[in-house]
Design a protein around this motif. Structure first.
Motif, short mmCIF file in Angstrom:
data_model
loop_
_atom_site.label_atom_id
_atom_site.label_comp_id
_atom_site.label_asym_id
_atom_site.label_seq_id
_atom_site.Cartn_x
_atom_site.Cartn_y
_atom_site.Cartn_z
N GLN A 97 15.14 114.79 64.71
CA GLN A 97 13.85 115.47 64.90
C GLN A 97 13.80 116.80 64.15
OE1 GLN A 97 11.21 113.91 66.36
NE2 GLN A 97 10.14 115.59 65.35
N LYS A 98 14.92 117.50 64.13
CA LYS A 98 14.99 118.76 63.38
C LYS A 98 14.74 118.49 61.89
CE LYS A 98 18.93 120.78 62.27
NZ LYS A 98 20.22 121.44 62.33
N TYR A 99 15.36 117.45 61.35
CA TYR A 99 15.15 117.09 59.94
C TYR A 99 13.70 116.67 59.70
CZ TYR A 99 20.26 116.91 59.37
OH TYR A 99 21.59 117.19 59.32
N ALA A 100 13.15 115.89 60.61
CA ALA A 100 11.76 115.44 60.46
C ALA A 100 10.81 116.63 60.47
CB ALA A 100 11.40 114.45 61.56
N ASP A 101 11.03 117.57 61.39
CA ASP A 101 10.17 118.76 61.46
C ASP A 101 10.26 119.58 60.18
OD1 ASP A 101 9.46 117.95 64.00
OD2 ASP A 101 10.79 119.38 65.03
N LEU A 102 11.47 119.78 59.69
CA LEU A 102 11.65 120.55 58.46
C LEU A 102 11.00 119.84 57.27
CD1 LEU A 102 12.82 122.96 56.96
CD2 LEU A 102 14.96 121.70 56.77
N GLY A 111 0.39 116.47 51.75
CA GLY A 111 -0.23 115.36 52.45
C GLY A 111 0.68 114.55 53.36
N MET A 112 1.90 115.00 53.58
CA MET A 112 2.79 114.24 54.46
C MET A 112 2.37 114.41 55.91
SD MET A 112 6.93 114.23 54.83
CE MET A 112 7.14 113.28 53.34
N THR A 113 2.41 113.32 56.65
CA THR A 113 2.09 113.37 58.08
C THR A 113 3.39 113.47 58.88
OG1 THR A 113 2.24 110.97 58.40
CG2 THR A 113 0.09 111.86 57.68
N PRO A 114 3.30 113.91 60.16
CA PRO A 114 4.50 113.95 60.99
C PRO A 114 5.16 112.57 61.15
CG PRO A 114 2.77 115.25 62.00
CD PRO A 114 2.16 114.53 60.83
N GLU A 115 4.34 111.52 61.19
CA GLU A 115 4.89 110.17 61.32
C GLU A 115 5.69 109.77 60.07
OE1 GLU A 115 1.56 110.89 61.80
OE2 GLU A 115 1.72 110.95 63.98
N GLN A 116 5.15 110.12 58.90
CA GLN A 116 5.88 109.83 57.66
C GLN A 116 7.19 110.61 57.62
OE1 GLN A 116 2.70 111.02 55.03
NE2 GLN A 116 2.39 108.90 54.34
#
Length: 146
Positions: A97-102, A111-116
């Motif tokens: 999750q830390k990597y995804a948030d960063l 244009g990246m979404t949180p899901e992507q």
């Protein structure tokens, strides 16, 4: 004029010089130990190469792949040094999750979404890039190229 070559002597000298070169390369690598992230950690050739690098003490290794599969393959191939490597399982990574948030913060303007970002945080190649810069000591003075 007749010239006779002793091919076995030439072959022996070539092999000795080749070994000297390899020993010099290994000694230089040991003196300047680097971190290597191997994103296909569950591939047999990758595991065998990582084991050799760890045995020679030339690099700190991070393997990315399913931890259980890597452990099974390590036993199957009789690899003795893989336990010195850090293994990051993309599906069960506590830092996912830390990597995804960063990743989202770095790429949302494009244009990246949180899901992507969540999906890419589980991708072994993106995780490899992230692991290179996030595991101390990071030698880069720039933000990681995600």
């Amino acid at each position: 004029m007749q010239v006779n070559f002793n091919y076995s002597l030439i072959t022996i000298n070539y092999k000795l010089n080749k070994m000297d070169l390899m020993q010099e390369i290994i000694a230089n690598a040991q003196a300047n130990k680097q971190r290597i992230v191997l994103p296909e950690g569950d591939e047999p050739r990758t595991l065998k190469a990582a084991d050799r690098l760890l045995a020679d003490g030339v690099a700190d290794i991070i393997l990315i792949g399913p931890a259980e599969k890597i452990k099974e393959m390590t036993a199957e191939f009789g690899l003795k040094n893989i336990d010195k490597a850090r293994i990051i399982d993309p599906k069960n990574n506590p830092d996912k999750q830390k990597y995804a948030d960063l990743l989202y913060e770095l790429r949302k303007a494009k244009g990246m979404t949180p899901e992507q970002a969540d999906d890419l945080a589980q991708n072994f190649m993106y995780l490899g890039i992230r692991a290179t810069c996030s595991v101390p000591p990071c030698r880069s003075s720039r933000p990681c190229p995600v």
